[in-house]
Design a protein around this motif. Structure first.
Motif, PDB file in Angstrom:
ATOM      1  N   LEU A 153       0.812  -1.222   0.000  1.00 27.62           N
ATOM      2  CA  LEU A 153       0.000   0.000   0.000  1.00 27.62           C
ATOM      3  C   LEU A 153       0.844   1.271   0.000  1.00 27.62           C
ATOM      4  O   LEU A 153       0.320   2.371  -0.105  1.00 27.62           O
ATOM      5  CB  LEU A 153      -0.933  -0.004   1.217  1.00 27.62           C
ATOM      6  CG  LEU A 153      -2.066  -1.023   1.107  1.00 27.62           C
ATOM      7  CD1 LEU A 153      -2.588  -1.408   2.483  1.00 27.62           C
ATOM      8  CD2 LEU A 153      -3.190  -0.471   0.248  1.00 27.62           C
ATOM      9  N   SER A 154       2.152   1.128   0.140  1.00 31.57           N
ATOM     10  CA  SER A 154       3.018   2.320   0.088  1.00 31.57           C
ATOM     11  C   SER A 154       3.011   2.928  -1.308  1.00 31.57           C
ATOM     12  O   SER A 154       3.074   4.144  -1.460  1.00 31.57           O
ATOM     13  CB  SER A 154       4.465   1.951   0.438  1.00 31.57           C
ATOM     14  OG  SER A 154       4.618   1.677   1.794  1.00 31.57           O
ATOM     15  N   ASP A 155       2.983   2.067  -2.320  1.00 32.50           N
ATOM     16  CA  ASP A 155       3.148   2.577  -3.683  1.00 32.50           C
ATOM     17  C   ASP A 155       2.332   1.781  -4.710  1.00 32.50           C
ATOM     18  O   ASP A 155       1.445   2.340  -5.363  1.00 32.50           O
ATOM     19  CB  ASP A 155       4.643   2.537  -4.055  1.00 32.50           C
ATOM     20  CG  ASP A 155       4.935   2.969  -5.487  1.00 32.50           C
ATOM     21  OD1 ASP A 155       3.992   3.224  -6.244  1.00 32.50           O
ATOM     22  OD2 ASP A 155       6.114   3.056  -5.858  1.00 32.50           O
ATOM     23  N   ILE A 156       2.585   0.479  -4.835  1.00 27.04           N
ATOM     24  CA  ILE A 156       2.076  -0.191  -6.039  1.00 27.04           C
ATOM     25  C   ILE A 156       0.550  -0.260  -6.118  1.00 27.04           C
ATOM     26  O   ILE A 156      -0.011  -0.036  -7.189  1.00 27.04           O
ATOM     27  CB  ILE A 156       2.710  -1.587  -6.257  1.00 27.04           C
ATOM     28  CG1 ILE A 156       2.428  -2.503  -5.085  1.00 27.04           C
ATOM     29  CG2 ILE A 156       4.179  -1.489  -6.572  1.00 27.04           C
ATOM     30  CD1 ILE A 156       2.703  -3.949  -5.440  1.00 27.04           C
ATOM     31  N   LEU A 157      -0.114  -0.543  -5.011  1.00 28.95           N
ATOM     32  CA  LEU A 157      -1.590  -0.612  -5.087  1.00 28.95           C
ATOM     33  C   LEU A 157      -2.203   0.752  -5.385  1.00 28.95           C
ATOM     34  O   LEU A 157      -3.019   0.873  -6.309  1.00 28.95           O
ATOM     35  CB  LEU A 157      -2.178  -1.246  -3.825  1.00 28.95           C
ATOM     36  CG  LEU A 157      -2.160  -2.787  -3.821  1.00 28.95           C
ATOM     37  CD1 LEU A 157      -2.448  -3.339  -2.433  1.00 28.95           C
ATOM     38  CD2 LEU A 157      -3.152  -3.362  -4.837  1.00 28.95           C
ATOM     39  N   PRO A 158      -1.849   1.814  -4.647  1.00 30.49           N
ATOM     40  CA  PRO A 158      -2.419   3.111  -5.023  1.00 30.49           C
ATOM     41  C   PRO A 158      -2.022   3.555  -6.434  1.00 30.49           C
ATOM     42  O   PRO A 158      -2.826   4.165  -7.143  1.00 30.49           O
ATOM     43  CB  PRO A 158      -1.884   4.095  -3.965  1.00 30.49           C
ATOM     44  CG  PRO A 158      -0.907   3.357  -3.139  1.00 30.49           C
ATOM     45  CD  PRO A 158      -1.108   1.892  -3.371  1.00 30.49           C
ATOM     46  N   THR A 159      -0.817   3.209  -6.883  1.00 34.41           N
ATOM     47  CA  THR A 159      -0.405   3.630  -8.234  1.00 34.41           C
ATOM     48  C   THR A 159      -1.277   2.970  -9.296  1.00 34.41           C
ATOM     49  O   THR A 159      -1.836   3.643 -10.173  1.00 34.41           O
ATOM     50  CB  THR A 159       1.076   3.280  -8.484  1.00 34.41           C
ATOM     51  OG1 THR A 159       1.886   4.038  -7.589  1.00 34.41           O
ATOM     52  CG2 THR A 159       1.487   3.585  -9.912  1.00 34.41           C
ATOM     53  N   GLY A 160      -1.408   1.652  -9.225  1.00 37.97           N
ATOM     54  CA  GLY A 160      -2.218   0.951 -10.226  1.00 37.97           C
ATOM     55  C   GLY A 160      -3.660   1.422 -10.197  1.00 37.97           C
ATOM     56  O   GLY A 160      -4.303   1.591 -11.240  1.00 37.97           O
ATOM     57  N   PHE A 161      -4.164   1.662  -8.988  1.00 35.72           N
ATOM     58  CA  PHE A 161      -5.566   2.068  -8.851  1.00 35.72           C
ATOM     59  C   PHE A 161      -5.777   3.527  -9.273  1.00 35.72           C
ATOM     60  O   PHE A 161      -6.643   3.819 -10.110  1.00 35.72           O
ATOM     61  CB  PHE A 161      -6.013   1.861  -7.395  1.00 35.72           C
ATOM     62  CG  PHE A 161      -7.435   2.264  -7.150  1.00 35.72           C
ATOM     63  CD1 PHE A 161      -8.478   1.615  -7.799  1.00 35.72           C
ATOM     64  CD2 PHE A 161      -7.732   3.289  -6.271  1.00 35.72           C
ATOM     65  CE1 PHE A 161      -9.800   1.994  -7.579  1.00 35.72           C
ATOM     66  CE2 PHE A 161      -9.052   3.677  -6.047  1.00 35.72           C
ATOM     67  CZ  PHE A 161     -10.089   3.018  -6.706  1.00 35.72           C
ATOM     68  N   GLU A 162      -4.984   4.437  -8.713  1.00 32.45           N
ATOM     69  CA  GLU A 162      -5.240   5.870  -8.969  1.00 32.45           C
ATOM     70  C   GLU A 162      -4.911   6.258 -10.412  1.00 32.45           C
ATOM     71  O   GLU A 162      -5.710   6.903 -11.100  1.00 32.45           O
ATOM     72  CB  GLU A 162      -4.387   6.734  -8.024  1.00 32.45           C
ATOM     73  CG  GLU A 162      -4.795   6.600  -6.563  1.00 32.45           C
ATOM     74  CD  GLU A 162      -3.835   7.286  -5.592  1.00 32.45           C
ATOM     75  OE1 GLU A 162      -2.948   8.051  -6.033  1.00 32.45           O
ATOM     76  OE2 GLU A 162      -3.980   7.037  -4.379  1.00 32.45           O
ATOM     77  N   ILE A 163      -3.712   5.904 -10.849  1.00 31.47           N
ATOM     78  CA  ILE A 163      -3.234   6.406 -12.151  1.00 31.47           C
ATOM     79  C   ILE A 163      -3.725   5.506 -13.292  1.00 31.47           C
ATOM     80  O   ILE A 163      -3.927   5.972 -14.412  1.00 31.47           O
ATOM     81  CB  ILE A 163      -1.690   6.520 -12.151  1.00 31.47           C
ATOM     82  CG1 ILE A 163      -1.209   7.301 -10.916  1.00 31.47           C
ATOM     83  CG2 ILE A 163      -1.196   7.190 -13.429  1.00 31.47           C
ATOM     84  CD1 ILE A 163      -1.781   8.704 -10.773  1.00 31.47           C
ATOM     85  N   GLY A 164      -3.928   4.214 -12.997  1.00 27.69           N
ATOM     86  CA  GLY A 164      -4.444   3.315 -14.029  1.00 27.69           C
ATOM     87  C   GLY A 164      -5.966   3.312 -14.064  1.00 27.69           C
ATOM     88  O   GLY A 164      -6.588   3.786 -15.012  1.00 27.69           O
ATOM     89  N   VAL A 165      -6.571   2.814 -12.983  1.00 30.52           N
ATOM     90  CA  VAL A 165      -8.018   2.546 -12.992  1.00 30.52           C
ATOM     91  C   VAL A 165      -8.846   3.834 -12.853  1.00 30.52           C
ATOM     92  O   VAL A 165      -9.793   4.071 -13.610  1.00 30.52           O
ATOM     93  CB  VAL A 165      -8.357   1.545 -11.855  1.00 30.52           C
ATOM     94  CG1 VAL A 165      -9.853   1.328 -11.736  1.00 30.52           C
ATOM     95  CG2 VAL A 165      -7.644   0.217 -12.129  1.00 30.52           C
ATOM     96  N   GLN A 166      -8.491   4.683 -11.891  1.00 34.84           N
ATOM     97  CA  GLN A 166      -9.284   5.908 -11.692  1.00 34.84           C
ATOM     98  C   GLN A 166      -9.063   6.908 -12.828  1.00 34.84           C
ATOM     99  O   GLN A 166     -10.016   7.421 -13.402  1.00 34.84           O
ATOM    100  CB  GLN A 166      -8.943   6.571 -10.357  1.00 34.84           C
ATOM    101  CG  GLN A 166      -9.500   5.816  -9.148  1.00 34.84           C
ATOM    102  CD  GLN A 166      -9.443   6.650  -7.885  1.00 34.84           C
ATOM    103  OE1 GLN A 166      -8.458   7.353  -7.645  1.00 34.84           O
ATOM    104  NE2 GLN A 166     -10.476   6.558  -7.070  1.00 34.84           N
TER     105      GLN A 166
END
Ligand code: NAD
Ligand code: ZN
Length: 350
Positions: A153-166
């Motif tokens: 949750l430091s980087d990879i999950l928010p990155t994939g979710f925010e910048i990719g999915v959202q």
């Protein structure tokens, strides 16, 4: 303390450095319990990120225990277990209030974008780290979430979710293609389901990564080296093209792959860091009404993603493939940097 120190291109060492100290009233010192290595660390070590100076402690992902709090810190106490966001942010400036933590205007004489740990400030690949603006940059870890889950949750999950999915504006029923099934692409694949994507196609050169992608929720996989990769993707959409294409590699060719497979009116979300200018065929995108988005992760969705990890709705532990102790830090780098051979996804260092 010991830390992983950047010594200029091609150079790193696990070595003695001074312990970090509280410098600002809002700082917290965290004892690192678990950290990991990101592809960005390898870019830095190659010398591709000139902003990182010799002597910098690397790492921007970490979970630990608070050992000291600055005088103005509230809501965080010694012995609390915390997740460290990869980007420090004050939470109060105009950009932070707009959710743009990656553009925090904060203070401390450093202005501008991307106050990423292990970049412009010392990082998390160390026994201890100073976390500025701790109230906004740390997240309390509930019991029941393991370090191994939390460090994603430091980087990879928010990155994939925010910048990719959202940013890609995935909607219920959509067909989403993710080019690149590394940790960030897999994070996008697994979180695309949160918005009800019906079909998620993983595209990668590496068959092992495509197998992983299925475990993370990809409904279809396409080997990007195959001659008919594009036809395979288009066949899944009746020839129309995908609603959203997410670029999670960081090379011009894969951005081009995304624009080749998106339907008219669809979107391309670029997550990859290209490190150099990329040619953009505006005319081709214009005629197809394609939207393009991109950006640096903000980590403002970390608290929400943490809840889903705690509920078992995101299986964050599946990213961890190898385990090392702090005294094996250089071995951890070696394993991670030979991922094609070692099948490493995220190496956990405790
Ligand atoms: P990674 O290198 O571990 O994974 C990349 C994947 O892409 C690999 O599985 C590789 O096999 C695959 N690949 C390479 N060439 C390909 C091709 N031609 N076609 C299809 N697949 C191909 O990287 P990662 O850690 O998952 O990160 C992905 C990207 O996201 C990187 O560029 C990284 O710098 C970037 N990133 C961006 C942000 C942000 O804030 N936007 C944050 C973190 C990481
Ligand atoms: Zn701010």
């Amino acid at each position: 303390m010991k830390a992983l120190v950047y010594g200029g291109p091609g150079n790193k060492s696990w070595t003695d450095v001074p312990d970090p100290r509280i410098q600002q009233p809002g700082d917290v010192i965290v004892k690192i319990d678990t950290t990991t290595i990101c592809g960005t660390d390898l870019h830095i070590l190659k010398g591709d990120v000139p902003a990182v100076e010799k002597g910098r402690i690397l790492g921007h992902e970490g979970v630990g225990t608070i050992v000291e709090t600055g005088p103005s810190v509230t809501g965080l106490n010694v012995n609390d277990r915390v997740i460290i966001s990869c980007i420090k942010s004050c939470g109060h400036c105009a950009n932070c209030k707009a959710g743009l933590y990656s553009h925090c205007l904060g203070g401390e004489g450093q202005e501008g974008t991307g106050w990423i740990f292990g970049h412009l400030i010392d990082g998390t690949q160390a026994e201890y780290v100073r976390v500025p603006y701790a109230e906004n940059s740390l997240h309390l870890l509930p019991a029941g979430v393991s370090d191994e889950q939390a460090v994603m949750l430091s980087d990879i999950l928010p990155t994939g979710f925010e910048i990719g999915v959202q940013y890609g504006r995935v909607k219920p029923g959509d067909t989403v293609a993710v080019v690149g099934a590394g940790p960030v692409g897999l994070a996008a694949i697994t979180t695309a389901g949160l918005y009800g994507a019906a079909t998620v196609v993983a595209i990668d050169l590496d068959a092992n990564r495509l197998e992983k992608a299925k475990e993370f929720g990809a409904t279809d996989t396409v080997l990007s080296g195959s001659r008919d990769w594009k036809e395979q993707v288009l066949a899944l959409t009746g020839g129309q093209g995908v609603d959203v294409a997410i670029e999670a590699v960081g090379v011009p060719a894969t951005f081009g792959m995304c624009t080749d497979i998106v339907r008219p009116g669809g979107s391309v979300a670029n997550v990859g860091v290209h490190g150099k200018p990329v040619e953009l065929h505006l005319e081709n995108l214009w005629i197809q009404n394609i939207s393009i988005s991109m950006g640096l992760v903000n980590t403002n969705t970390t608290p929400m993603l943490l809840k889903l990890v705690a509920q078992g709705k995101i299986r964050a532990e599946k990213f961890a493939t190898h385990h090392f102790g702090f005294d094996q830090f250089l071995d951890a780098y070696d394993t991670f940097s030979r991922a094609a051979e070692t099948k490493a996804l995220k190496v956990i260092i405790t």
